[in-house]
Write a protein that holds these residues in place. Structure first.
Motif, PDB file in Angstrom:
ATOM      1  N   ARG A 144      -0.756   0.550   4.448  1.00 56.47           N
ATOM      2  CA  ARG A 144      -0.249   1.481   3.433  1.00 56.47           C
ATOM      3  C   ARG A 144      -0.181   2.777   4.156  1.00 56.47           C
ATOM      4  N   GLN A 160       3.966   0.390  -6.817  1.00 57.17           N
ATOM      5  CA  GLN A 160       3.192  -0.721  -6.505  1.00 57.17           C
ATOM      6  C   GLN A 160       3.804  -2.045  -7.124  1.00 57.17           C
ATOM      7  N   SER A 174       4.271  -3.532   4.357  1.00 55.74           N
ATOM      8  CA  SER A 174       3.792  -2.001   4.154  1.00 55.74           C
ATOM      9  C   SER A 174       4.146  -1.575   2.620  1.00 55.74           C
ATOM     10  N   PHE A 175       3.164  -0.762   2.198  1.00 56.20           N
ATOM     11  CA  PHE A 175       3.366  -0.218   1.027  1.00 56.20           C
ATOM     12  C   PHE A 175       3.567   1.496   1.477  1.00 56.20           C
ATOM     13  N   ASP A 214       0.249   8.920  -3.451  1.00 58.06           N
ATOM     14  CA  ASP A 214      -1.053   8.569  -4.311  1.00 58.06           C
ATOM     15  C   ASP A 214      -0.715   9.224  -5.791  1.00 58.06           C
TER      16      ASP A 214
END
Length: 345
Positions: free
Chosen positions: A310, A134, A149-150, A154
């Protein structure tokens, strides 16, 4: 007797035919070395990541190039010279920003280093993908840089899964050491946070030290930790290369089998170590799939198709129960996963 004018016309026709053949041949050839795909149409895509000597980033590159070949797109993937080479990475971005690319994907070294070289890209309204790690939203906004977009795993969940797997491998509880990556790097912070959440009140974290995502550094750090804390029963390494270094240190200390080790990434060497029993498990984050998704997202953006703000790349625990399947499928995920970019699995 053949007319000289006719012979001359034949030669001209032959040269023209040869030129046409060469043009058609070169259109299907590689546009260059160093990570560029075969391509003749569609958006030109530039991706910059960290360090290709790390198999994780090499796998991301390979996934992007495979998707580029599949779609017939012009994609170049470049990297810095080490995990911490923010200057080299920024130089690559700046050079590519001066060229005619239609979409950018970037994996930062830290949460701010790529923002400045991306300013010229943002000013041209070229879409930018934030990949894997990030980038600071506040610092980006202040610089006028936004992201389409990312795309990344996770890492909080990865840390949680690693904590649960390590406790299981240890038989419930005991003293644990943690090997962090680069100090201040967000992925490592999130993995540690997830690990801490999963193990709080169940294990005792006796030491937490950075080892810069480097195998030799992890070997040295772990050797020191084992001497300082002889009661250690488990080690969580925030990436596989550090996990492999930790495993070597455990072996050197004569404690193989007595200390469980869980790491993150799912690179080939880690999968083999799981099969051999020197690692208890690895949380695979499938960088190959992440590279594919980056190219798919750029293709969608060029075609004015939607891309989620995302996109969560797949992760899975690989241990003795499924390592053979993982090795057989590598570098692809061995289980289906949702892909919101393509709308399939």
């Amino acid at each position: 007797m053949t007319n000289p004018l006719s012979r001359r016309r034949c030669r001209v026709a032959a040269v023209a035919a040869l030129a046409t053949t060469l043009a058609l041949t070169s259109a299907g050839c590689n546009r260059g070395s160093g990570g560029e795909s075969t391509a003749s149409a569609g958006p030109r895509i530039a991706i910059v990541t960290r360090d290709f000597t790390n198999p994780y980033w090499a796998a991301l590159r390979d996934g992007a190039m495979a998707e580029a070949k599949k779609q017939g797109l012009d994609v170049t993937v470049q990297a810095g010279s080490s995990e911490t080479d923010s200057t080299g990475e920024n130089t690559k971005i700046s050079a590519l920003a001066a060229q005619d690319y239609d979409c950018f994907g970037v994996v930062p070294v830290n949460d701010t280093n790529v923002i400045t070289p991306l300013v010229p890209v943002a000013r041209k309204n070229i879409p930018i993908l934030n990949l894997d790690t990030q980038i600071s939203a506040d610092a980006s906004k202040a610089a006028g840089v936004s992201y389409a977009s990312f795309i990344g795993a996770d890492n909080l969940s990865a840390g949680q899964q690693a904590g649960q797997a390590l406790m299981k491998a240890m038989g419930g509880g005991g003293d644990v050491a943690v090997l962090q990556g680069i100090a201040g790097e967000q992925n490592g912070i999130n993995r540690l946070a997830g690990f801490t959440q999963a193990t709080q009140g169940k294990v005792q974290i006796v030491a937490t030290q950075p080892a810069n995502y480097d195998q030799n550094t992890a070997l040295t750090v772990t050797a020191d930790l084992l001497r300082a804390h002889p009661t250690i029963k488990g080690i969580f390494a925030a990436n596989d290369t550090m996990g492999l270094g930790a495993a070597q240190a455990v072996k050197n200390a004569g404690k193989s089998g007595a200390i469980s080790i869980i790491s993150v990434d799912g690179i080939t060497a880690a999968l083999q170590a799981v099969k051999d029993g020197t690692l208890s498990g690895t949380i695979s984050q499938y960088p190959y799939a992440e590279g594919q998704m980056a190219v798919q997202a750029c293709a969608n953006l060029a075609a004015k198709k939607p891309v989620p703000a995302r996109v969560v790349a797949p992760i899975v625990l690989i241990d003795a129960s499924n390592v053979d399947k993982a090795l057989a499928a590598f570098p692809q995920p061995f289980e289906p996963y949702d892909n919101p970019i393509t709308g399939g699995k």
